[in-house]
Write a protein that holds these residues in place. Structure first.
Motif, PDB file in Angstrom:
ATOM      1  N   GLU A 188      37.179  46.949  34.912  1.00  0.00           N
ATOM      2  CA  GLU A 188      38.067  47.917  34.269  1.00  0.00           C
ATOM      3  C   GLU A 188      39.320  48.180  35.098  1.00  0.00           C
ATOM      4  N   SER A 216      43.334  42.335  32.812  1.00  0.00           N
ATOM      5  CA  SER A 216      42.401  41.553  31.989  1.00  0.00           C
ATOM      6  C   SER A 216      42.628  40.051  32.053  1.00  0.00           C
ATOM      7  N   ALA A 266      39.426  39.059  37.166  1.00  0.00           N
ATOM      8  CA  ALA A 266      38.764  39.524  35.946  1.00  0.00           C
ATOM      9  C   ALA A 266      37.928  38.408  35.332  1.00  0.00           C
ATOM     10  N   ARG A 274      33.938  38.635  34.798  1.00  0.00           N
ATOM     11  CA  ARG A 274      33.340  38.417  33.453  1.00  0.00           C
ATOM     12  C   ARG A 274      32.265  37.329  33.527  1.00  0.00           C
TER      13      ARG A 274
END
Length: 93
Positions: free
Chosen positions: A76, A80, A85, A89
């Protein structure tokens, strides 16, 4: 072997795990669980080994949940489309 176990095996016709196999599996668990492996005494009851195994697995689940939460929070706080990131992920998948 207890007569109850023997009767149960005969009546059901299903092959069961032997006492020796159970002892071998308990011994293997005993070697895997740090709480038991680090004890000085070699004699630990099978029920204690199973109990400690359950506790160990619960603790591992808590650790995984905590790490997943930390990774989610980190995700967060990063952009992104960043490399970081993307790595986070992939770890959460």
């Amino acid at each position: 072997m207890s007569s109850r176990r023997s009767r149960s095996r005969q009546s059901s016709g299903v092959s069961r795990i032997s006492d020796d196999q159970i002892a071998d599996l308990v011994s293997k668990l005993q070697q895997l669980i740090p709480e038991i492996r680090n004890r000085r005494s070699d004699k630990v009851s099978a029920s204690k080994v199973l109990q400690e195994t359950c506790n160990y697995i619960r603790n591992l689940h808590r650790e995984v949940d905590g790490l997943s939460e930390r990774l989610s929070q980190l995700l967060e706080s990063t952009e992104s489309d960043s490399v970081q990131a993307s790595i986070i992920r992939s770890l959460l998948m």
